[in-house]
Design an enzyme around this catalytic site. Structure first.
Site, PDB file in Angstrom:
ATOM      1  CD  GLU A 195      -2.386  -1.454   2.700  1.00 46.93           C
ATOM      2  OE1 GLU A 195      -2.218  -0.631   3.613  1.00 46.93           O
ATOM      3  OE2 GLU A 195      -2.945  -2.547   2.872  1.00 46.93           O
ATOM      4  CB  SER A 230      -6.712  -5.599  -0.330  1.00 45.86           C
ATOM      5  OG  SER A 230      -7.698  -4.723  -0.814  1.00 45.86           O
ATOM      6  CD  GLU A 231      -3.850  -4.367   5.285  1.00 45.35           C
ATOM      7  OE1 GLU A 231      -5.068  -4.639   5.172  1.00 45.35           O
ATOM      8  OE2 GLU A 231      -3.433  -3.205   5.490  1.00 45.35           O
ATOM      9  CG  PHE A 235       1.502   0.936  10.885  1.00 38.74           C
ATOM     10  CD1 PHE A 235       2.031   1.636  11.969  1.00 38.74           C
ATOM     11  CD2 PHE A 235       1.145   1.658   9.751  1.00 38.74           C
ATOM     12  CE1 PHE A 235       2.209   3.013  11.915  1.00 38.74           C
ATOM     13  CE2 PHE A 235       1.309   3.034   9.686  1.00 38.74           C
ATOM     14  CZ  PHE A 235       1.852   3.721  10.767  1.00 38.74           C
ATOM     15  CG  ASP A 265       0.212  -2.319  15.022  1.00 41.50           C
ATOM     16  OD1 ASP A 265       0.117  -2.275  16.250  1.00 41.50           O
ATOM     17  OD2 ASP A 265       1.162  -1.786  14.393  1.00 41.50           O
ATOM     18  CG  HIS A 274      -1.256   2.618  13.735  1.00 42.80           C
ATOM     19  ND1 HIS A 274      -2.579   2.430  14.044  1.00 42.80           N
ATOM     20  CD2 HIS A 274      -1.230   2.827  12.393  1.00 42.80           C
ATOM     21  CE1 HIS A 274      -3.315   2.546  12.949  1.00 42.80           C
ATOM     22  NE2 HIS A 274      -2.523   2.787  11.930  1.00 42.80           N
TER      23      HIS A 274
END
Lengths: 324, 343
Positions: free
Chosen positions: A29, A59-60, A83, A85, A129
Site C-alpha cells: 500500500e 487489502s492486506e 504497520f 499491527d 500502530h
C-alpha cells in the site's frame, strides 16, 4: 562507505535486489507513487516501473496472497504490510498459508518471499500502530524472523532475506527510520541467523533487538562509567537463532539480561533464556533477567509510552541492581 | 424430471455449445472417475481407514471434469478442502490420492497433507486450501506471475458459495479486476454453506455472480450439473483470461449429494429440495444424454468397468503401502529439508 538513514537503507536494499534479479517484485500500500508512508521506498517506482513496484489497494489479504501465489510460480516477491499491527488482518495468509505450505505439500512448493513491515513503538501512535510483534511470527513454524538495528544491516539482511528460499518476516523498527549509519558501497549481502556482538565486556551480557540495541549500547556506556563492563549482542534474527554466539557471550560473562520491546508474556527473551539455562546452566552466576514492557497494550502519551518501553535508564538501573 | 427452471437454473444455457463426441466421452469418463473414487473414499471412511475428515463433492462432478478437460497442462488449479475431484480431474493418479487419504508413505504428500491439502505441482494442482477464501488471493498471485513473466498461463480457482461472504473474496476480486489478472474464479454454488442454506445468510440471490458485477465483471451463471454446458463455459472463460482480458467469474449452480463433511448426514435438508436435485444427478443425466445421442451402452459400460478397476487397484495399493517414516515429522519446514530453528 556512505552515511545514510535506516529509511534510505530500505530503499537501497530493495533497489539492489530489483536490479540484480528480474524475478524480484515489490508490492504494498502506497509503496510506489507515494514513496511509502514512512518515505522508505521513494524512487523505486520511477526506477523500476509499475509492473515491478506495484501499488495495491488497502487489502492486506490480497497483498500477501498475491505474494504467495507469485512466489510459488517463479517470482521472488517483497510484500509490505505498512504497520506490523495490520498483520492481524492477514494472519491467515502469514501463519496458515505461507508458513505451512512447504511442509504440508511435502516439499513440493517453495515460497521465497519477504514480508517487510513497520514494527515497534515510541512514536505515540497508540496501541494499534505501535506493537512489536516479532514474537507472533517466531511462534509459527515455517517463518524466518529478522529485525535489523542499523542501516548496514537493513541492506545486507534484506538482500539475504530476498535470496533466501523460505518466507522471511522482516521487521523494520519505525523508531529507527531516521537514524543514521555508515553503509559500505556496492552490493551487500549479509547472512540470516547470525547475531552480532556490538560491544565486548566481561561482567554481563545484554541481548537486544532492533530499537533496543542502541538503547542497550547507551546503557552499556553508562554502566561502564559505573564500573560494570557489559557485552552487548544484537540478536538480529530470531529464526534462525544464532545460539552459538549468544551462548558464547553469556558463558564468558556469566550473567544474562535480555531487553525486549514486547509484552512480557511469551517474549523472545523467554525462549532464549530457556535455551541458555538448558545449555550452559553451570556457566551462569545468577538467574537471567528479562527487561520487557509490562503485559499491556501500548499507551500513547509521551509519559506513558516512554515508561512502558524499556528505556536506557531502566536498563542501567536493572543491571546495576543485579550486578552490585 | 425437474426442469432447470424448477431448480433455479438458467433457462437458456449461458453458452451455445457444440462439443465433439470424443470430448463428451472424456467428460463422462472423468465424472465417473470422480464419483467412484469419492464413493470408495466414503466406504473406507466407514471402515475407519480414511481418518480425520473429508469433504466429498458427490453431485458436483461436472464442474471439475469440465475444467480438467479444458485447461492446458501448464495452467494452475487452486482447490478447496473439497478438492479430491479437482485434483483427479487434472490427471493425478488415484493411487497417491487414496494413499494420502489413508495416511500412507506413498500418498501425494506422504501423509503430511491429508484430504484437505492435496497438491501436485507437476499436474498444475497448486494446493487445496482449508481456510475459506484465502486461495482466491493466492490464485491472483499465480496469475500475476504469469502476466509479469509474459506466459499465457491461467489460474483457475474453485470455491464454494459460503466463500462469497468472506473478506478475502472481495479483496481478491477487486485486485484481479484492477490488475486485469488471468484468473478464472469458479463458484460451485451447492446451495449450502456448511450446515446453513446460503440464501438465508446472503443479501443477494446469486452469491458470486451478483457480486461479480460490483467488480466490473460479467456475471456468468451456468448449470453446473450439465457437463457440456460447463465445458463450454470453462473453455470460453479460459480463452477470455488467456487472451489478456482479465478475470472471469463463473457461478455454477449445483448440489452436494452428501453433507458438508464426512460426519454430517445432512438431515437438515428438506426432502422436497433434495429429491429433484438427485434426479438431476450430473452422471445419470449425462449417461442418458450420451445414449440419446447414439453412444452404445457397451461403450459406457466399458468406461465404468475401467474406472472401477482403477479404483480397486488404487485402494488395494494404498492399503498395502507402508506407513510414513517418522523422520518425515521434522523434514521440509525449510527449503534445506530441515526444521532447524537454531544453530
Amino acid at each position: 562507505m556512505t552515511l545514510m538513514t535506516y529509511r534510505d537503507a530500505v530503499a537501497r536494499g530493495i533497489a539492489q535486489e530489483l536490479e540484480r534479479d528480474d524475478r524480484v517484485v515489490f508490492l504494498g500500500e502506497d509503496v510506489g507513487a507515494a514513496g511509502g508512508v514512512f518515505k522508505a521506498t521513494g524512487g523505486l517506482l520511477e526506477r523500476f516501473g509499475p509492473l515491478r513496484v506495484a501499488d495495491t489497494p488497502i487489502s492486506e489479504q490480497a497483498i500477501l496472497g498475491a505474494a504467495m501465489g507469485a512466489a510459488m510460480t517463479g517470482l521472488r516477491p517483497i510484500a509490505e504490510i505498512m504497520f506490523s499491527d495490520f498483520l492481524a488482518v492477514c494472519w491467515d495468509l502469514v501463519a496458515n498459508e505461507i508458513a505451512k505450505t512447504r511442509y504440508m505439500t511435502n516439499g513440493q512448493i517453495s515460497l521465497p518471499l519477504v514480508i517487510r513491515t513497520g514494527n515497534g513503538g515510541g512514536l505515540r501512535f497508540g496501541a494499534q500502530h505501535s506493537q512489536s510483534l516479532e514474537n507472533w511470527a517466531m511462534a509459527v513454524p515455517g517463518l524466518k524472523v529478522v529485525a535489523p538495528s542499523t542501516p548496514e544491516d537493513v541492506v545486507g539482511l534484506l538482500a539475504a532475506a530476498v535470496r533466501d528460499p523460505d518466507p522471511v518476516m522482516f521487521f523494520e523498527h519505525k523508531g529507527l527510520y531516521p537514524t543514521k549509519g555508515e553503509v559500505p558501497d556496492g552490493e551487500i549481502v549479509d547472512t540470516l541467523g547470525t547475531a552480532k556482538v556490538r560491544r565486548r565486556g566481561t561482567d554481563c551480557t545484554i541481548l537486544a533487538l532492533a530499537a533496543m540495541v542502541p538503547r542497550a549500547l547507551k546503557a552499556a556506556d553508562a554502566l561502564a562509567a559505573a564500573g560494570v563492563n557489559a557485552t552487548v549482542v544484537d540478536v538480529r534474527s530470531l529464526v534462525p537463532l544464532d545460539t552459538a554466539t549468544i551462548l558464547d557471550a553469556v558463558a564468558r560473562t556469566g550473567q544474562l539480561f535480555t531487553v525486549e520491546e514486547n509484552p512480557r508474556l511469551c517474549g523472545w527473551g523467554a525462549e532464549i533464556v530457556s535455551v541458555v539455562v538448558e545449555e550452559i546452566w553451570d556457566d551462569l552466576d545468577g538467574p537471567p533477567i528479562r527487561i520487557t514492557t509490562p503485559h499491556v497494550p501500548l499507551p500513547s502519551s509521551d509519559t506513558l509510552e516512554d515508561a512502558t518501553i524499556p528505556s536506557v535508564t531502566r536498563i542501567v538501573d536493572t543491571v546495576r541492581k543485579v550486578m552490585e | 424430471m425437474p426442469t432447470p427452471t424448477d431448480l433455479g437454473l438458467p433457462e437458456t444455457p449461458a453458452f451455445r455449445h457444440e462439443v465433439d463426441a470424443e470430448t463428451e466421452l472424456e467428460l463422462y469418463r472423468s465424472m465417473e472417475r470422480l464419483r467412484r473414487f469419492e464413493k470408495r473414499a466414503y466406504d473406507l471412511f466407514l471402515q475407519s481407514l480414511v481418518k480425520g475428515t473429508s469433504h466429498l463433492s458427490l453431485g458436483q462432478e461436472a464442474i471439475a471434469a469440465a475444467f480438467g478437460a479444458s485447461m492446458r497442462p501448464d495452467d494452475w488449479t487452486f482447490a478447496t478442502y473439497r478438492g479430491h475431484a479437482h485434483t483427479l480431474a487434472r490427471g493425478v493418479a488415484m493411487e497417491p490420492i487414496m494413499a494420502e487419504l489413508l495416511g500412507r508413505s506413498t500418498g501425494l504428500m506422504a501423509g503430511k497433507g491429508g484430504s484437505m491439502h492435496l497438491t501436485s505441482v507437476e499436474h498444475g494442482v497448486m494446493g487445496s486450501y482449508a481456510i475459506i477464501g484465502a486461495h482466491l488471493t493466492i490464485a491472483n498471485g499465480a496469475a500475476w506471475s504469469a502476466k509479469l513473466r509474459g506466459t499465457d498461463q491461467v489460474a483457475v480457482c474453485f470455491f464454494g458459495d459460503g466463500t462469497t461472504n468472506i473478506g478475502a473474496f472481495h479483496e481478491a476480486l477487486n485486485l484481479a479486476a484492477t490488475w486485469k489478472l488471468p484468473v478464472v474464479f469458479v463458484c460451485e454454488n451447492n446451495q449450502w454453506m456448511e450446515y446453513t442454506p446460503i440464501g438465508s445468510v446472503t443479501a443477494v440471490p446469486r452469491p458470486a455472480a451478483d457480486r461479480a458485477a460490483a467488480y466490473g465483471l460479467e456475471p456468468v451463471v451456468v448449470d453446473g450439473n450439465d457437463a457440456t454446458a460447463m465445458y463450454a463455459a470453462a473453455r470460453d472463460a479460459l480463452r477470455h483470461a488467456r487472451s489478456g482480458h482479465g478475470p472471469v467469474l463463473i457461478e455454477a449452480l449445483t448440489y452436494r449429494h452428501g453433507g458438508h463433511s464426512r460426519a454430517d448426514p445432512a438431515k437438515y435438508r428438506p426432502a422436497e429440495e433434495v429429491e429433484p436435485w438427485l434426479l438431476r444427478d450430473p452422471l445419470v443425466t449425462y449417461r442418458a444424454h450420451l445414449l440419446r445421442k447414439g453412444v452404445e451402452e457397451g461403450v459406457l459400460k466399458g468406461i465404468d468397468e475401467d474406472v472401477l478397476r482403477e479404483v480397486d487397484d488404487a485402494t488395494e495399493a494404498a492399503r498395502n503401502a507402508p506407513e510414513p517414516d517418522l523422520t518425515l515429522i521434522e523434514r521440509d519446514v525449510w527449503a534445506d529439508g530441515s526444521s532447524a530453528w537454531r544453530n
